[in-house]
Design an enzyme around this catalytic site. Structure first.
Site, PDB file in Angstrom:
ATOM      1  N   GLU A  61      17.881  -1.237 -36.594  1.00  0.00           N
ATOM      2  CA  GLU A  61      16.534  -1.220 -37.179  1.00  0.00           C
ATOM      3  C   GLU A  61      15.907   0.175 -37.193  1.00  0.00           C
ATOM      4  OE1 GLU A  61      14.302  -4.221 -35.120  1.00  0.00           O
ATOM      5  OE2 GLU A  61      15.710  -5.808 -35.641  1.00  0.00           O
ATOM      6  N   ASP A 116      20.461  -3.965 -39.456  1.00  0.00           N
ATOM      7  CA  ASP A 116      19.034  -3.931 -39.816  1.00  0.00           C
ATOM      8  C   ASP A 116      18.625  -5.242 -40.475  1.00  0.00           C
ATOM      9  OD1 ASP A 116      16.428  -2.892 -40.104  1.00  0.00           O
ATOM     10  OD2 ASP A 116      17.215  -0.925 -40.669  1.00  0.00           O
ATOM     11  N   GLU A 185      22.795 -12.013 -37.924  1.00  0.00           N
ATOM     12  CA  GLU A 185      21.790 -12.765 -37.157  1.00  0.00           C
ATOM     13  C   GLU A 185      21.142 -13.840 -38.029  1.00  0.00           C
ATOM     14  OE1 GLU A 185      18.947 -10.113 -35.325  1.00  0.00           O
ATOM     15  OE2 GLU A 185      20.462  -8.575 -34.928  1.00  0.00           O
TER      16      GLU A 185
END
Length: 907
Positions: A61, A116, A185
Site C-alpha cells: 500500500e 496494494d 486478499e
C-alpha cells in the site's frame, strides 16, 4: 505459506523511521539511519522464516488512491514516514534489500511481491504499473534477464458496486509486465450492520461469479486467489458480510458463485436499470450564486438517490449551455453547514461529474472530470487540470445554499441534441465527517473513477438565430412550446425531453391532464382542476389510474408508486382529488403520492380496506385552516402561532367519511421552515391533532425532517392537524444534561409527563406499569382493548390500565404465573430490556447495529430470560450501560427511561 508483510507504513514502529526533536516534535530520521533500519528489519524477518514461505509482500500500500498524474509514479506515492525519511526510492530499496537476502540463499524459491488495494482504479493501477516497470527495467540493466519485483498482489477488497471490467483491465495491465499476479486478499462487501438482504446476497454472488470467470480466463498468469477470511463472523469487515460463508459457517450465494460461475450467472440475471436522462436548455446565466430568470427554462433534476445513509441533505440541479460552456445550478437543502474536515469530500459540498463524449468508459479519459464546490465556494478537481476556465459562485441562506458554476466544454462542440454524460451529487457533512451522499443518477459511489455510472444530459433549445436569446436576467432561451422539463410536457415545439408523455400541445402553457413516466418507472398524473365552491377539484378516473398502475415500476419496497400533482388554482382555498374508491381496497399493492402546496399525502392502496361500500368515487380533501376558527386554549394557540394548520377529510356519496384504519396509516408531510431557535431544538417541533372541541393532542411519531424541509407524521384518521413548538419548563435537569434532549423531546409529544409543570424528577425510579404505558404511547401501539390476562393486582380504574391491557394483548406484558404484574414495583434494567424488545417486535420495528454484550464486565449476570433481549438492544445502541457495566438488576430512573424511549423514537 505466503509472507505478509515486510514494509507497511501502518505496521512499522515509529522508531524505525521517525524521532523526536528538541521541542518534542516528530521528525523523520536521517535517510542513512532509516535505510539501515529498513534493511535490517527485512533481513531479520526473512531469515527467521527462511524457505517456509513461497512469497513475500515486500511493500504494501505505498501508492496513493486515484493519483491525478499516474505517469509520475514517484509523485503518486503515499507520503508515509518511510517516504519522508528515505525518499521516493524507499520502495525500490526495500526490494533490493529483500533480493540481497535471496541472493545469499540461492536454494530458497521465494517470489517478491508488491501488494496494494483499490487496484481496480485505473489511475492507481497505471501508477503501480509504471513503478514496477521502472524498477524492473533499472534492475535488468545490471542483472540481465532478472527481475527485482516478481509479482503484483491485487488485494481485491471490493464491494457489490465494483465494476468487474475495471478489475479485468488492471489484471491485464499487470500481466503485461511479465510478472506473476496474485489475487491476495479477496472479499466483497454487501449489506451493513451484519444484515444481508437476499437481493444483495445474490448481487454479491453475481460479482464473485463474474470475477471468478475473469480469473479462470487468465489462470495461466495468476499464481493464487486468496480469500481474506473463512466466514463473515471472523472477517475484518464482519458487519458488511464479505465472505463465502456466514457466521454460522453456512454457504452463501457467494460460495455458489465461486464454485460454478457460469451456472450462477445464468440463474441469477441482474436487474437492469436505465440511467436518468434530462435536458440542458440554451442560455447564459451570470455566475454570481443568484438564480437568474434564465434558469426558469431549465429542467429540474432531483438529487435524491442516496449512496450513504437513507436520508440527509438533498438538492435540485439544473443545466444550461451556450456555444462554449455548460452551466450548472444546484440548490441544496441542509440542516447544518460544516467544512471542518481537511478532506474536501467530507465537507458540505456539491459535485458535478462530466463525460463530454458520453463514451461511458469504466475509467476516466481526457474528456472526463469531477468538479467539487463547497458551500463557501472552495473548489477541488479530479483531475486538477480541469480547473482551467472553471468559474463558480455560492450563496448560503441559513443552512441551505446555492452553487452556480461554469464548466468549459473543451473536447466537444456544443450543439442541439449533443448528449453529455452527467451527474450531480450532494455531500452532507456533520462534525467533520460525511454522513450522507445523494446523487441524481449514480447509487454506486464510483463516479469519481467510472463514467459509466453517469446519467445523460441532452443539449436542447438553441434557436436558428441565437441572437433571439436573452442572457442573465433577460430570460434566456425557449422555443414556441416552452421548456417541458424532464417529463416531456411542453407542446410540439418545446424543448422538453421526457421518456413518455400523454400531454397535449400546450404552447408553453400550464400542464394539461396526462400521465408521464420517468426513466425509473415513476408515474405522474397531472389532472386538470376545476373550481367548485372555492375548491380546486380534480378527478382521476378508474381507467386512468389503471393505466398508470400498468406503467409503474416497483420501488425498492416492492410497491408501485403513483404521483398525483394536484393543481391549486389561484382562487381556490383548498384542494380536492376524487379517486375511484375500489382501487383503495387493498387488492393491489401500491402507494399514491398526492402532492399539493399545503401537504403531501402518501396514501396506501389499502386505505379503505375496512370500508364496506366502495362504489363510486372517494374525495380526498386537503385545506388550510386558521387558529382563529379553532376552539383552542390561549396557550395552545400561542404554541401554534403562525405555523401551518391543515384540514384533512374524506368524503363519498356527498357525505364525510369517518375514516379510521390502523392497518393502513397515511403519511402526511407539511412544508415548514423553522426559525433559528427551532432549528437549534428541532425535536421540539411537534404535530398536534386538534379535535372539534379544540383539544390538542400530540402525535408521538410527528417530527421535523430537515432533509426534506417538512414536518412528517403518520395518521390512521383524518382531522385537523397543526404544527407547534412545544418547549418544556423543567428546572431540575441540571444534573442530567445527558438526558435533557431526550426528556424535552419525549415530553413535548406527551409520551412522558413531568411531576409538575416545572419538575421532572429525573432521578426518581420508574414503576413496571408506568414503563409499559410509556412504551405503548411511544410506539402508538393499538389493540382491541381485550387483554389475554386480567392482572389481579392492577386496579380496574388505574390511569394506565388501557396501556397495560394493550401490552398484555400484544404479548408484551405477560405477567407472573400467579396472574399478577406487580405494577407498582420499580422496574429493573433487565425487565426493561425484555419489555422493550417485545414492544419493538409488536410494532414491527427491526433494529441492527454493532454493539456487543461482551463489552460489559457484568454481562454474565444477566438472567437467562433477558439475555436475547439485552443483546438485541445493546447491538442496536438502545441500551448502552454505564462505566463498562450493563447493571441488569439495577433500577431504572425516569431520566434513563426517557433516553430509552427517545432512542426508540429515533428509529
Amino acid at each position: 505459506m505466503h509472507g505478509h508483510v515486510l514494509v507497511w507504513h501502518q505496521q512499522s514502529p515509529a522508531w524505525m523511521n521517525t524521532a523526536q526533536d528538541a521541542q518534542g516534535n516528530t521528525v523523520p530520521l536521517s535517510r542513512e539511519e532509516a535505510l539501515n533500519n529498513l534493511r535490517t528489519h527485512i533481513q531479520t524477518v526473512m531469515e527467521h522464516f527462511g524457505d517456509k514461505v513461497i512469497s513475500w509482500d515486500v511493500v504494501n500500500e505505498a501508492m496513493n488512491d486515484n493519483p491525478p498524474n499516474p505517469a509520475d509514479w514517484e509523485a503518486s506515492l503515499r507520503k508515509s514516514p518511510w517516504y519522508n525519511a528515505i525518499g521516493p526510492d524507499y520502495v525500490e530499496q526495500a526490494f533490493l534489500a529483500a533480493r540481497e537476502v535471496l541472493d545469499d540463499h540461492p536454494d530458497w524459491d521465494i517470489k517478491l511481491y508488491y501488494n496494494d488495494y483499490n487496484e481496480d482504479n485505473q489511475n492507481k493501477a497505471q501508477a503501480i504499473y509504471n513503478m514496477v516497470k521502472a524498477m524492473n527495467d533499472r534492475y535488468a540493466e545490471t542483472h540481465p534477464g532478472k527481475k527485482l519485483v516478481d509479482g503484483v498482489g491485487m488485494q481485491g477488497h471490493y464491494n457489490v458496486n465494483t465494476n468487474p471490467e475495471n478489475v479485468k483491465l488492471s489484471l491485464e495491465k499487470f500481466i503485461s509486465l511479465g510478472v506473476e499476479v496474485s489475487i491476495s486478499e479477496l472479499d466483497i462487501q454487501a449489506g451493513s450492520n451484519y444484515e444481508l438482504p437476499e437481493k444483495l446476497a445474490n448481487a454479491q454472488g453475481y460479482l464473485y461469479a463474474q470475477l471468478m470467470k475473469i480469473f479462470k480466463d487468465h489462470a495461466a498468469d495468476i499464481s493464487r486467489v486468496t480469500f481474506w477470511g473463512m466466514d463473515d463472523g471472523t472477517s475484518w469487515r464482519a458487519s458488511s458480510n464479505p465472505l463465502l460463508f456466514d457466521k454460522n459457517l453456512q454457504a452463501k450465494p457467494a460460495y455458489y458463485g465461486v464454485i460454478d460461475p457460469d451456472k450462477f450467472i445464468t440463474e441469477h440475471p441482474p436487474e437492469s436499470g436505465n440511467a436518468n436522462q434530462s435536458t440542458a436548455a440554451y442560455g447564459t446565466p451570470v455566475i454570481d450564486g443568484t438564480v437568474d430568470a434564465v434558469w426558469n427554462q431549465a429542467a429540474a433534476m432531483p438529487v435524491n438517490r442516496y449512496q450513504m445513509a437513507w436520508q440527509g441533505a438533498t438538492g435540485t440541479a439544473k443545466a444550461l449551455w451556450d456555444d462554449h460552456n455548460l452551466y450548472v445550478l444546484i440548490q441544496v437543502s441542509d440542516t447544518q453547514l460544516d467544512k471542518s474536515s481537511a478532506n474536501a469530500w467530507e465537507q458540505d459540498s456539491v459535485e458535478v461529474f462530466l463525460d463530454e463524449n458520453n463514451a461511458k468508459t469504466t475509467f476516466y479519459q481526457d474528456d472526463d472530470g469531477q468538479f467539487r464546490i463547497n458551500f463557501d465556494n472552495e473548489t477541488s478537481f479530479n483531475p486538477p487540470k480541469i480547473a482551467d476556465g472553471f468559474e463558480s459562485a455560492t450563496k448560503a441562506a441559513g443552512t441551505n445554499y446555492t452553487v452556480e458554476m461554469k464548466i468549459p466544454l473543451k473536447t466537444v462542440t456544443p450543439a442541439n441534441q449533443l448528449k453529455l454524460g452527467f451527474d450531480a451529487q450532494v455531500n452532507d457533512a456533520k462534525d467533520g465527517t460525511r454522513q450522507s451522499v445523494a446523487a441524481w443518477n449514480d447509487t454506486t459511489g464510483n463516479g469519481y473513477q467510472d463514467p459509466s455510472v453517469f446519467g445523460e444530459l441532452t443539449l436542447t433549445g438553441k434557436p436558428a438565430n441565437p441572437g433571439d436569446c436573452g442572457s442573465g436576467n433577460e430570460g434566456g432561451c425557449g422555443n414556441n412550446g416552452g421548456n417541458g422539463g424532464s417529463n416531456g410536457n411542453g407542446g410540439n415545439s418545446g424543448s422538453g425531453d421526457g421518456s413518455n408523455s400523454s400531454g397535449n400541445n400546450s404552447n408553453g402553457g400550464s400542464p394539461q391532464t396526462g400521465i408521464t413516466v420517468s426513466t425509473d418507472g415513476v408515474v405522474t398524473i397531472k389532472p386538470e382542476a376545476k373550481i367548485q365552491d372555492g375548491r380546486a377539484v380534480s378527478t382521476i378516473s378508474a381507467d386512468n389510474l389503471k393505466k398508470a398502475l400498468e406503467q409503474a415500476a416497483a420501488t425498492g419496497s416492492g410497491k408501485r408508486q403513483i404521483v398525483i400533482e394536484a393543481a391549486k388554482l389561484p382562487v381556490a382555498s383548498s384542494v380536492e382529488v376524487q379517486l375511484p374508491a375500489q382501487t383503495l381496497s387493498g387488492k393491489e399493492s401500491f402507494e399514491l403520492l398526492l402532492k399539493t402546496d399545503s401537504a403531501v399525502l402518501r396514501i396506501p392502496s389499502g386505505m379503505l380496506s375496512n370500508q364496506t361500500d366502495l362504489s363510486g368515487q372517494v374525495s380526498v380533501h386537503i385545506g388550510t385552516a386558521s387558529t382563529d376558527h379553532l376552539y383552542l386554549s390561549a396557550a395552545d394557540r400561542e404554541r401554534i402561532g403562525s405555523r401551518p394548520v391543515i384540514e384533512l377529510s374524506l368524503a363519498a356519496g356527498g357525505r364525510t367519511l369517518d375514516w379510521n384504519n390502523p392497518a393502513a396509516p397515511v403519511t402526511v408531510e407539511i412544508p415548514y421552515k423553522p426559525t433559528a431557535e427551532e432549528l437549534s431544538h428541532p425535536d421540539q417541533i411537534v404535530v398536534w391533532y386538534v379535535d372539534g372541541q379544540g383539544q390538542a393532542t400530540p402525535i408521538p411519531n410527528g417530527r421535523y425532517d430537515a432533509a426534506t424541509g417538512k414536518v412528517v407524521f403518520h395518521t390512521t384518521h383524518f382531522s385537523t392537524y397543526a404544527v407547534a413548538y412545544a418547549s418544556t419548563a423543567f428546572t431540575d435537569l441540571q444534573n442530567v444534561p445527558w438526558a435533557k434532549p431526550a426528556i424535552d423531546a419525549i415530553a413535548a409529544r406527551g409520551v412522558i409527563h413531568g411531576m409538575s409543570e416545572s419538575r421532572f424528577s429525573p432521578e426518581a425510579l420508574i414503576k413496571r406499569a408506568d414503563f409499559v404505558a410509556l412504551l405503548v404511547r411511544a410506539l402508538e401501539l393499538q389493540g382491541t382493548g381485550v387483554p389475554k390476562t386480567a392482572f389481579s393486582d392492577v386496579d380496574p380504574i388505574a390511569y394506565n390500565r388501557s396501556e397495560l391491557n394493550t401490552a398484555n394483548e400484544l404479548g408484551i406484558a405477560v405477567g407472573l404465573p400467579d396472574r399478577t404484574f406487580k405494577p407498582d414495583s420499580p422496574i429493573t434494567r433487565q425487565e426493561m430490556m425484555v419489555l422493550t424488545a417485545r414492544a419493538l417486535a409488536a410494532a414491527g420495528k427491526t433494529v441492527g447495529g454493532s454493539g456487543s454484550l461482551s463489552a460489559y464486565a457484568d454481562a454474565a449476570s444477566i438472567a437467562g430470560y433477558a439475555k436475547d433481549s439485552a443483546a438485541a438492544l445493546v447491538k442496536a445502541g438502545i441500551v448502552t450501560g454505564s462505566n463498562g457495566k450493563i447493571m441488569p438488576q439495577g433500577p431504572l430512573t425516569r431520566a434513563e427511561a426517557a433516553v430509552i424511549l427517545y432512542r426508540i423514537w429515533k428509529l
